[in-house]
Motif scaffolding. Structure first.
Motif, PDB file in Angstrom:
ATOM      1  N   LEU A 158       0.827  -1.207   0.000  1.00  0.00           N
ATOM      2  CA  LEU A 158       0.000   0.000   0.000  1.00  0.00           C
ATOM      3  C   LEU A 158       0.861   1.256   0.000  1.00  0.00           C
ATOM      4  O   LEU A 158       0.517   2.255  -0.634  1.00  0.00           O
ATOM      5  CB  LEU A 158      -0.927  -0.006   1.217  1.00  0.00           C
ATOM      6  CG  LEU A 158      -2.049  -1.052   1.178  1.00  0.00           C
ATOM      7  CD1 LEU A 158      -2.828  -1.054   2.488  1.00  0.00           C
ATOM      8  CD2 LEU A 158      -2.990  -0.797   0.005  1.00  0.00           C
ATOM      9  N   ARG A 159       2.007   1.199   0.699  1.00  0.00           N
ATOM     10  CA  ARG A 159       2.921   2.337   0.688  1.00  0.00           C
ATOM     11  C   ARG A 159       3.466   2.564  -0.725  1.00  0.00           C
ATOM     12  O   ARG A 159       3.530   3.703  -1.208  1.00  0.00           O
ATOM     13  CB  ARG A 159       4.063   2.095   1.668  1.00  0.00           C
ATOM     14  CG  ARG A 159       5.016   3.281   1.811  1.00  0.00           C
ATOM     15  CD  ARG A 159       5.954   3.096   2.996  1.00  0.00           C
ATOM     16  NE  ARG A 159       6.776   1.891   2.877  1.00  0.00           N
ATOM     17  CZ  ARG A 159       6.629   0.792   3.599  1.00  0.00           C
ATOM     18  NH1 ARG A 159       5.666   0.735   4.525  1.00  0.00           N
ATOM     19  NH2 ARG A 159       7.428  -0.237   3.437  1.00  0.00           N
ATOM     20  N   GLU A 160       3.841   1.486  -1.410  1.00  0.00           N
ATOM     21  CA  GLU A 160       4.312   1.606  -2.791  1.00  0.00           C
ATOM     22  C   GLU A 160       3.207   2.137  -3.701  1.00  0.00           C
ATOM     23  O   GLU A 160       3.463   2.958  -4.593  1.00  0.00           O
ATOM     24  CB  GLU A 160       4.792   0.247  -3.291  1.00  0.00           C
ATOM     25  CG  GLU A 160       6.056  -0.253  -2.615  1.00  0.00           C
ATOM     26  CD  GLU A 160       6.432  -1.661  -3.041  1.00  0.00           C
ATOM     27  OE1 GLU A 160       7.548  -2.100  -2.694  1.00  0.00           O
ATOM     28  OE2 GLU A 160       5.614  -2.317  -3.721  1.00  0.00           O
ATOM     29  N   LEU A 161       1.986   1.677  -3.474  1.00  0.00           N
ATOM     30  CA  LEU A 161       0.859   2.098  -4.298  1.00  0.00           C
ATOM     31  C   LEU A 161       0.594   3.589  -4.145  1.00  0.00           C
ATOM     32  O   LEU A 161       0.399   4.310  -5.135  1.00  0.00           O
ATOM     33  CB  LEU A 161      -0.382   1.297  -3.904  1.00  0.00           C
ATOM     34  CG  LEU A 161      -1.630   1.491  -4.755  1.00  0.00           C
ATOM     35  CD1 LEU A 161      -1.390   1.024  -6.178  1.00  0.00           C
ATOM     36  CD2 LEU A 161      -2.804   0.737  -4.142  1.00  0.00           C
ATOM     37  N   VAL A 162       0.585   4.066  -2.907  1.00  0.00           N
ATOM     38  CA  VAL A 162       0.333   5.486  -2.661  1.00  0.00           C
ATOM     39  C   VAL A 162       1.460   6.339  -3.251  1.00  0.00           C
ATOM     40  O   VAL A 162       1.212   7.382  -3.874  1.00  0.00           O
ATOM     41  CB  VAL A 162       0.185   5.753  -1.149  1.00  0.00           C
ATOM     42  CG1 VAL A 162       0.167   7.249  -0.868  1.00  0.00           C
ATOM     43  CG2 VAL A 162      -1.082   5.097  -0.619  1.00  0.00           C
ATOM     44  N   THR A 163       2.697   5.884  -3.079  1.00  0.00           N
ATOM     45  CA  THR A 163       3.836   6.627  -3.626  1.00  0.00           C
ATOM     46  C   THR A 163       3.715   6.776  -5.137  1.00  0.00           C
ATOM     47  O   THR A 163       3.884   7.871  -5.693  1.00  0.00           O
ATOM     48  CB  THR A 163       5.156   5.915  -3.282  1.00  0.00           C
ATOM     49  OG1 THR A 163       5.310   5.880  -1.855  1.00  0.00           O
ATOM     50  CG2 THR A 163       6.339   6.646  -3.893  1.00  0.00           C
TER      51      THR A 163
END
Length: 304
Positions: A158-163
């Motif tokens: 999710l962190r990669e997705l938001v970034t």
């Protein structure tokens, strides 16, 4: 071959399958391995000027202006910017500059996106020896990447997705009718691009000067391809050696989006390098070294 021969640029017009004329430039000895470099948005072939002389010393180096950019013709319809048409442009250039044998491909940004489509397609099967991609994923791979992080959520995913969603915000802006064109004509987009490139400490202030006309025409690349490919990605596999050159400071394309593609690429190498998005312009020494070393490696394997 003398320095003058290497520096000499031979220009020709190549006609694609749908009649659009593509301006191609050749340097170096045609008897050497052919390396075709494909530029991205909103550039033209000049983005490769910093690497051209050195690569042409040992390669038959070919660049070209993609449709709608530089000296190539501008198609009349949005459909003419679809990936299948861009793949046909590359195939026409390959047939013109290297009628037999295999060629090596080097591409950046939207040049890499369209070259991924060719590398994973059928039109150039058996004609590609290797592919070096810089800051431009396959759109189908990207669609699967986004879906995988939503289907199987994790803190890291999710962190990669938001970034990446933050990095890709401009893509939604490009879909708005009329407004991006106005921003280009008013000089807003060029100013933003220059500001972002100045943030890259490796650039040495070497910012590009994109053409307003090229910037406006190239918006159709996003509009003709992004929505469909990201919503309904297909399975596209590469059966040639692929090298990813991943700038660690790219504000548009995150490293996980580019590198998490092992399921589609059997022979994959990843090289993370310092730099921003416009690596061919700001770090031509890095691009030259990475491309030349990979071509040499593949050529040695072919001869073995």
């Amino acid at each position: 071959m003398s320095h003058n021969d290497v520096a000499h640029v031979r220009t020709r017009m190549v006609t694609s399958a749908d009649g659009v004329r593509i301006s191609a430039q050749e340097r170096g000895d045609p008897s050497h391995p052919t390396l075709i470099a494909v530029h991205g948005y909103p550039d033209d072939h000049s983005v490769w000027d910093g690497v051209a002389a050195e690569l042409a010393e040992r390669h038959h180096l070919v660049t070209y202006d993609v449709r709608g950019a530089g000296a190539s013709e501008v198609p009349a319809s949005r459909e003419a910017y679809r990936l299948d048409r861009l793949e046909a442009d590359l195939a026409a250039v390959v047939d013109a500059v290297a009628p037999t044998g295999e060629v090596h491909l080097l591409a950046h940004d939207w040049g890499a996106i369209q070259t991924w489509h060719a590398v994973t397609g059928e039109l150039l099967r058996g004609r590609i020896a290797s592919f070096t991609s810089i800051s431009g994923p396959c759109l189908d791979h990207a669609g699967h990447w986004f879906r995988s992080r939503l289907r199987r959520p994790s803190a890291r995913g999710l962190r990669e997705l938001v970034t990446q969603a933050v990095c890709s915000g401009y893509i939604a802006f490009f879909q708005i009718p009329g407004l991006p064109e106005l921003a280009w004509r008013a000089g807003v987009v060029p100013r933003v691009l220059r500001a972002l490139e100045r943030l890259d400490r490796t650039s040495g202030g070497r910012t590009g000067s994109p053409s307003v006309a090229d910037g406006i025409h190239g918006l159709e690349l996003y509009r003709a391809n992004m929505p469909e490919r990201l919503r309904r990605p297909s399975e596209r596999r590469a059966d040639v050696p692929v090298q990813l050159v991943v700038p660690t400071g790219d504000p548009y394309v995150s490293a996980p989006l580019q590198t998490d593609i092992g399921r589609w690429v059997a022979d994959l190498r990843v090289r993370r390098v310092p730099g921003g998005h416009w690596l061919p312009r700001t770090r031509p020494d890095v691009v030259t070294r990475c491309a030349a070393e990979f071509v040499d490696h593949v050529e040695d394997s072919i001869r073995a």
